[in-house]
Scaffold this motif. Structure first.
Motif, mmCIF file in Angstrom:
data_model
loop_
_atom_site.group_PDB
_atom_site.id
_atom_site.type_symbol
_atom_site.label_atom_id
_atom_site.label_comp_id
_atom_site.label_asym_id
_atom_site.label_seq_id
_atom_site.Cartn_x
_atom_site.Cartn_y
_atom_site.Cartn_z
ATOM 1 N N LEU A 73 -30.746 -16.666 -41.229
ATOM 2 C CA LEU A 73 -29.982 -16.526 -39.988
ATOM 3 C C LEU A 73 -28.995 -15.384 -40.182
ATOM 4 O O LEU A 73 -28.263 -15.361 -41.170
ATOM 5 N N ASP A 74 -28.971 -14.446 -39.254
ATOM 6 C CA ASP A 74 -28.076 -13.303 -39.329
ATOM 7 C C ASP A 74 -27.136 -13.353 -38.133
ATOM 8 O O ASP A 74 -27.572 -13.161 -36.986
ATOM 9 N N ALA A 75 -25.852 -13.595 -38.385
ATOM 10 C CA ALA A 75 -24.875 -13.746 -37.302
ATOM 11 C C ALA A 75 -24.571 -12.414 -36.621
ATOM 12 O O ALA A 75 -24.198 -12.402 -35.448
ATOM 13 N N GLU A 76 -24.703 -11.305 -37.341
ATOM 14 C CA GLU A 76 -24.470 -9.987 -36.730
ATOM 15 C C GLU A 76 -25.531 -9.702 -35.678
ATOM 16 O O GLU A 76 -25.227 -9.228 -34.592
ATOM 17 N N GLU A 77 -26.789 -9.968 -36.009
ATOM 18 C CA GLU A 77 -27.908 -9.716 -35.098
ATOM 19 C C GLU A 77 -28.184 -10.900 -34.176
ATOM 20 O O GLU A 77 -28.946 -10.767 -33.228
ATOM 21 N N VAL A 78 -27.611 -12.056 -34.475
ATOM 22 C CA VAL A 78 -27.923 -13.315 -33.803
ATOM 23 C C VAL A 78 -29.444 -13.501 -33.810
ATOM 24 O O VAL A 78 -30.091 -13.628 -32.776
ATOM 25 N N SER A 79 -29.987 -13.474 -35.035
ATOM 26 C CA SER A 79 -31.432 -13.585 -35.190
ATOM 27 C C SER A 79 -31.775 -14.615 -36.256
ATOM 28 O O SER A 79 -30.986 -14.885 -37.159
ATOM 29 N N VAL A 80 -32.978 -15.174 -36.110
ATOM 30 C CA VAL A 80 -33.494 -16.143 -37.068
ATOM 31 C C VAL A 80 -34.900 -15.707 -37.461
ATOM 32 O O VAL A 80 -35.715 -15.367 -36.595
ATOM 33 N N TYR A 81 -35.168 -15.730 -38.774
ATOM 34 C CA TYR A 81 -36.492 -15.429 -39.288
ATOM 35 C C TYR A 81 -36.913 -16.560 -40.207
ATOM 36 O O TYR A 81 -36.140 -16.997 -41.045
ATOM 37 N N VAL A 82 -38.139 -17.032 -40.034
ATOM 38 C CA VAL A 82 -38.706 -18.030 -40.930
ATOM 39 C C VAL A 82 -39.911 -17.380 -41.588
ATOM 40 O O VAL A 82 -40.862 -16.987 -40.894
ATOM 41 N N ASP A 83 -39.816 -17.226 -42.887
ATOM 42 C CA ASP A 83 -40.879 -16.578 -43.660
ATOM 43 C C ASP A 83 -41.206 -15.192 -43.088
ATOM 44 O O ASP A 83 -42.363 -14.795 -42.996
ATOM 45 N N GLY A 84 -40.166 -14.476 -42.649
ATOM 46 C CA GLY A 84 -40.319 -13.122 -42.125
ATOM 47 C C GLY A 84 -40.696 -13.026 -40.662
ATOM 48 O O GLY A 84 -40.704 -11.950 -40.086
ATOM 49 N N THR A 85 -40.996 -14.154 -40.036
ATOM 50 C CA THR A 85 -41.393 -14.174 -38.621
ATOM 51 C C THR A 85 -40.186 -14.536 -37.758
ATOM 52 O O THR A 85 -39.519 -15.539 -38.016
ATOM 53 N N PRO A 86 -39.899 -13.722 -36.722
ATOM 54 C CA PRO A 86 -38.740 -14.039 -35.873
ATOM 55 C C PRO A 86 -38.939 -15.333 -35.084
ATOM 56 O O PRO A 86 -40.040 -15.638 -34.639
ATOM 57 N N VAL A 87 -37.861 -16.085 -34.952
ATOM 58 C CA VAL A 87 -37.863 -17.318 -34.164
ATOM 59 C C VAL A 87 -36.878 -17.104 -33.021
ATOM 60 O O VAL A 87 -35.732 -16.713 -33.245
#
Length: 177
Positions: free
Chosen positions: A129-143
Motif C-alpha cells: 500500500l502506497d499512501a503517496e499514490e493511494v495505490s494497492v498492489y498484490v503480487d505486483g497487480t494493482p487492486v
C-alpha cells in the motif's frame, strides 16, 4: 531520575536484548538537551523527574516535533496520568516494574509505525500500500479501492495487533459527513 533503573534499561536495550544505542538523561532539562544534540529515533521518559516533569517534557518535544515516538515509563498507574500523558502527545505508556522484553516489543512497534509514517508505504506479505499514490498492489497487480477503502485498509494494516471499534473507525473516516 533513578540512576539504577536507568542503567538497567540502558544495558538491557544496548547489550542484552536490543543492540540499541541509548542516550540517558537524569531529568527533563537534560533530556531536551540530549534530544536536540543526538536526534534519537524514539524517546522514553518518566513522569516524575526533577525540574521539568514528563508531561511538560513531552509537550516541549511536541511543540518542535510531532512525529517522534514517545513512550512514558512510570510508576504511576492511574488513569488521570495516562490521560494527561496521551493528551500531551505520548504514543505509549508502561507502568513500572517493566519487563525488558515487553519494552523491546513496544519500541519495535513504535519505530515500525514511525517508519511507515515516514515512508508512507506499507508492505504486508505480497500486498503493498502506497499512501503517496493511494495505490494497492498484490503480487505486483494493482487492486482498485475507493479512497475510504484504502484509508481503512491502511489504518488496519498499520496496527496489526490492535482492534478498532466500529465507532472509532466511523469517527475517523465518516465524521465529516
Amino acid at each position: 531520575d533513578d540512576p539504577t533503573f536507568s542503567y538497567i534499561v540502558k544495558s538491557g536495550l544496548q547489550e542484552i536484548i536490543g543492540g540499541y544505542e541509548v542516550i540517558t538523561a537524569m531529568n527533563g532539562k537534560e533530556g531536551l538537551k540530549a534530544w536536540e544534540e543526538y536526534h534519537p529515533d524514539i524517546i522514553i521518559s518518566d513522569i516524575m523527574m526533577p525540574g521539568i516533569d514528563g508531561f511538560e517534557f513531552v509537550e516541549d518535544v511536541r511543540r518542535i516535533n510531532k512525529r517522534i515516538p514517545i513512550l512514558l515509563m512510570t510508576a504511576r498507574d492511574d488513569l488521570s496520568a495516562k490521560r494527561q500523558g496521551f493528551r500531551a502527545g505520548i504514543d505509549d505508556y508502561m507502568v513500572k516494574p517493566i519487563d525488558l522484553d515487553e519494552l523491546l516489543l513496544r519500541i519495535e512497534a513504535l519505530l515500525r509505525r514511525a517508519r511507515i509514517e515516514d515512508e508512507k508505504r506499507l508492505t504486508v506479505g505480497k500486498t503493498v500500500l502506497d499512501a503517496e499514490e493511494v495505490s494497492v498492489y498484490v503480487d505486483g497487480t494493482p487492486v482498485m479501492l475507493t479512497l475510504r477503502e484504502f484509508q481503512i485498509t491502511y489504518k488496519l494494516l498499520s496496527y496489526p495487533r490492535r482492534t478498532f471499534s466500529r465507532a472509532q473507525l466511523m469517527d475517523e473516516f465518516w465524521s465529516g459527513e
